[in-house]
Scaffold this motif. Structure first.
Motif, PDB file in Angstrom:
ATOM      1  N   GLU B 161       0.835  -1.212   0.000  1.00 12.43           N
ATOM      2  CA  GLU B 161       0.000   0.000   0.000  1.00 12.43           C
ATOM      3  C   GLU B 161       0.867   1.260   0.000  1.00 12.43           C
ATOM      4  OE1 GLU B 161      -2.733  -0.477   3.273  1.00 12.43           O
ATOM      5  OE2 GLU B 161      -3.918  -2.004   2.228  1.00 12.43           O
ATOM      6  N   LYS B 162       2.025   1.165   0.644  1.00  9.82           N
ATOM      7  CA  LYS B 162       2.947   2.308   0.632  1.00  9.82           C
ATOM      8  C   LYS B 162       3.429   2.561  -0.799  1.00  9.82           C
ATOM      9  CE  LYS B 162       6.727   4.140   3.413  1.00  9.82           C
ATOM     10  NZ  LYS B 162       8.165   3.927   3.116  1.00  9.82           N
ATOM     11  N   HIS B 163       3.750   1.470  -1.467  1.00 10.85           N
ATOM     12  CA  HIS B 163       4.182   1.564  -2.864  1.00 10.85           C
ATOM     13  C   HIS B 163       3.124   2.225  -3.727  1.00 10.85           C
ATOM     14  CE1 HIS B 163       5.455   0.172  -6.878  1.00 10.85           C
ATOM     15  NE2 HIS B 163       4.212  -0.238  -7.029  1.00 10.85           N
ATOM     16  N   LEU B 164       1.884   1.757  -3.579  1.00 17.02           N
ATOM     17  CA  LEU B 164       0.791   2.352  -4.377  1.00 17.02           C
ATOM     18  C   LEU B 164       0.646   3.842  -4.061  1.00 17.02           C
ATOM     19  CD1 LEU B 164      -2.056  -0.345  -4.193  1.00 17.02           C
ATOM     20  CD2 LEU B 164      -0.420   0.018  -6.042  1.00 17.02           C
ATOM     21  N   THR B 165       0.692   4.159  -2.782  1.00 15.96           N
ATOM     22  CA  THR B 165       0.534   5.551  -2.357  1.00 15.96           C
ATOM     23  C   THR B 165       1.634   6.428  -2.944  1.00 15.96           C
ATOM     24  OG1 THR B 165      -0.450   4.747  -0.296  1.00 15.96           O
ATOM     25  CG2 THR B 165       0.255   7.046  -0.343  1.00 15.96           C
ATOM     26  N   GLU B 166       2.858   5.956  -2.849  1.00 18.00           N
ATOM     27  CA  GLU B 166       3.986   6.746  -3.356  1.00 18.00           C
ATOM     28  C   GLU B 166       3.930   6.926  -4.868  1.00 18.00           C
ATOM     29  OE1 GLU B 166       7.219   5.626   0.160  1.00 18.00           O
ATOM     30  OE2 GLU B 166       7.388   4.663  -1.796  1.00 18.00           O
ATOM     31  N   ASN B 167       3.174   6.041  -5.521  1.00 13.15           N
ATOM     32  CA  ASN B 167       3.069   6.141  -6.971  1.00 13.15           C
ATOM     33  C   ASN B 167       1.738   6.713  -7.431  1.00 13.15           C
ATOM     34  OD1 ASN B 167       5.608   4.883  -8.365  1.00 13.15           O
ATOM     35  ND2 ASN B 167       5.227   3.691  -6.514  1.00 13.15           N
ATOM     36  N   GLY B 168       1.081   7.464  -6.539  1.00 10.51           N
ATOM     37  CA  GLY B 168      -0.053   8.259  -7.008  1.00 10.51           C
ATOM     38  C   GLY B 168      -1.443   7.722  -6.691  1.00 10.51           C
ATOM     39  N   ASP B 228       0.039   5.358   8.511  1.00  9.00           N
ATOM     40  CA  ASP B 228      -0.089   6.789   8.230  1.00  9.00           C
ATOM     41  C   ASP B 228      -0.558   7.024   6.797  1.00  9.00           C
ATOM     42  OD1 ASP B 228       0.661   7.717  10.739  1.00  9.00           O
ATOM     43  OD2 ASP B 228       2.789   7.493  10.269  1.00  9.00           O
ATOM     44  N   TRP B 229      -0.090   6.173   5.885  1.00  7.82           N
ATOM     45  CA  TRP B 229      -0.445   6.385   4.474  1.00  7.82           C
ATOM     46  C   TRP B 229      -1.802   5.764   4.110  1.00  7.82           C
ATOM     47  CZ3 TRP B 229       3.928   3.911   6.285  1.00  7.82           C
ATOM     48  CH2 TRP B 229       3.940   2.508   6.184  1.00  7.82           C
ATOM     49  N   ALA B 230      -2.229   4.782   4.880  1.00  6.53           N
ATOM     50  CA  ALA B 230      -3.523   4.153   4.573  1.00  6.53           C
ATOM     51  C   ALA B 230      -4.155   3.635   5.858  1.00  6.53           C
ATOM     52  CB  ALA B 230      -3.340   3.015   3.558  1.00  6.53           C
ATOM     53  N   PRO B 231      -4.708   4.569   6.647  1.00  9.62           N
ATOM     54  CA  PRO B 231      -5.310   4.164   7.919  1.00  9.62           C
ATOM     55  C   PRO B 231      -6.637   3.416   7.701  1.00  9.62           C
ATOM     56  CG  PRO B 231      -5.703   6.499   7.520  1.00  9.62           C
ATOM     57  CD  PRO B 231      -4.797   6.021   6.420  1.00  9.62           C
ATOM     58  N   TRP B 232      -7.003   2.604   8.687  1.00 12.08           N
ATOM     59  CA  TRP B 232      -8.326   1.982   8.655  1.00 12.08           C
ATOM     60  C   TRP B 232      -9.355   2.906   9.307  1.00 12.08           C
ATOM     61  CZ3 TRP B 232     -10.522  -1.854   6.157  1.00 12.08           C
ATOM     62  CH2 TRP B 232      -9.739  -2.902   5.666  1.00 12.08           C
ATOM     63  N   TYR B 233     -10.511   2.950   8.702  1.00 18.69           N
ATOM     64  CA  TYR B 233     -11.670   3.570   9.345  1.00 18.69           C
ATOM     65  C   TYR B 233     -12.647   2.457   9.702  1.00 18.69           C
ATOM     66  CZ  TYR B 233      -9.854   8.001   7.661  1.00 18.69           C
ATOM     67  OH  TYR B 233      -9.049   9.092   7.424  1.00 18.69           O
TER      68      TYR B 233
END
Lengths: 275, 275
Positions: B161-168, B228-233
């Motif tokens: 998920e960090k990878h996806l986030t860093e890539n947009g 931090d980049w993809a928290p759960w709600y």
């Protein structure tokens, strides 16, 4: 004033299979079935609601797929149809594919390869925003493939669509027929309206310059590929609301004709332990 | 009575990254933010409209993708969220993927292979109805993979998920938290209501029988994968309307935070010849 029957809409806009087709006999500004715009909007809203329920049924039964093919010149309203006719339908049961210029990998295959891959599975509504017909439209007009190969494609496409139909996919094909003048107005809007500017592509004007060649290719496409199993409907598209309303009527009719029934596995409450 | 601010909704339902998470401290019937159902419906409708416009902007700019992950027990409302939050959004810009039990081909690959393939491209909203998290939920509870492999997956998923986030790709993850009692009511509805009967699967009751094991797996998942980049709600889901309203607020907020601007290629009418 009453909403035209589904049968009336079909009859007026279908290109009868096996008959010569003359595009110039079709008026892109035809308003006869929906003289009143407000009324067209009401009809669209009601049909969009019905299509939503029918799509739920399609999804629940998983017996059939529906494939909607949208073809038309730039600004003819392909995205507008998708947005408005399926305004009330859950995206869960839909598969939209916008065909662009083929990639290098796609060009390594026959032209129907990527199309087949994109077809909807049972239970789904698939929408093609452009389609296999680009291969007898822009490809023909711009000579991207040899003329004798393009010539073979009409029948190849007919057979491909027959195959899909025989295997459970109902196909509906709409040519969005926009007039030259109306296209000019809409292309200009794309420059002047800030939220549309991103849609403007100067290359669109290149196609506009050879409008008659494109219209000729559309005419041949409709004549050669309007079949009993997948006829072409030529929809007057100078009025967005009436275009959407007419297409919604035809889609609703096709979905009703599937005569799907809610599945009943015959479960009873007392058969189960809910803890 | 006023609609709770996006910040209030986030704060109430987020599982703070890096902190212990206790699922029993979260009330699946929590109505504090939306005490009035009519008001929740109004808030949802307004947010769905805003999301539609924000999605147009996402599509126009093609800079970012949005990925929405929905996890929850049967009947928690994954399809309901998709239908209602994106009720006004054009299907053209959406990509919904419902993850089922993996196929033989998918099982030949690592478990993130099919997930990666299904991620949305820039300009699109992707929705996962179930997701990579099945591989630390049902797979864990049912011992479909060795425990030490499952143990590695939390961090693997975080890094993915960090990878996806860093890539947009902006990722939003929602656990639809439905109570045991409410699930019982809804499962029974699936048998008694003719239009829901097709949804009932007797196997759903097997999962219900080991509810505490599932809740434990959900708890671990949220604790280990709220980043931090993809928290759960964790969204109270005993009320469908309030669940949808809360999720719509958070999605709208995330899309506004992207601060996208309509592209302006700087075209002028006089630069072109419209024929």
């Amino acid at each position: 004033m009453s909403t035209p029957s589904i049968e009336d809409v079909r009859k007026r806009f279908i290109a009868p299979p096996g008959k010569p087709f003359d595009l110039s006999s079709r008026d892109s500004g035809d308003r006869d079935l929906f003289p009143d715009k407000k009324h067209a909007r009401k009809s669209l809203k009601s049909d969009a609601g019905a299509i939503d329920e029918l799509q739920d049924l399609l999804y629940a039964t998983r017996e059939k797929a529906l494939l909607i093919v949208l073809q038309g010149m730039d600004t003819s309203g392909k995205s507008g149809v998708i947005r408005n006719v399926f305004a009330q339908t859950s995206p869960l049961g839909m598969k939209v594919k916008a065909f662009k210029a083929p990639t290098r990998i796609e060009l390594g295959h026959d032209y129907l390869w990527r199309v087949h891959e994109a077809t909807p599975r049972k239970g789904f509504v698939g929408i093609f925003d452009r389609s296999q017909y680009e291969d007898v439209l822009v490809v023909k007009v711009r000579n991207f493939a040899p003329a004798d190969q393009v010539e073979q494609r009409y029948e190849q496409i007919n057979q491909f669509e027959k195959h899909l139909t025989e295997n459970g996919t109902k196909i509906l094909k709409f040519m969005l027929h926009v007039g030259y003048e109306e296209q000019g107005i809409r292309l200009k809007e794309r420059i002047t309206e800030p939220h549309k500017r991103w849609k403007f592509n100067p290359a669109d004007l290149d196609d506009r310059k050879i409008w008659p060649e494109f219209m000729k290719a559309y005419e041949t496409m409709v004549e050669r590929c309007s079949t009993d199993w997948a006829p072409w409907y030529v929809i007057p598209s100078d009025s967005r609301t009436r275009r959407n309303a007419a297409i919604a009527r035809i889609i609703r009719g096709a979905m009703e004709d599937l005569k799907l029934q809610w599945p009943d596995p015959g479960y009873k409450l007392e058969d189960f332990d809910f803890g």
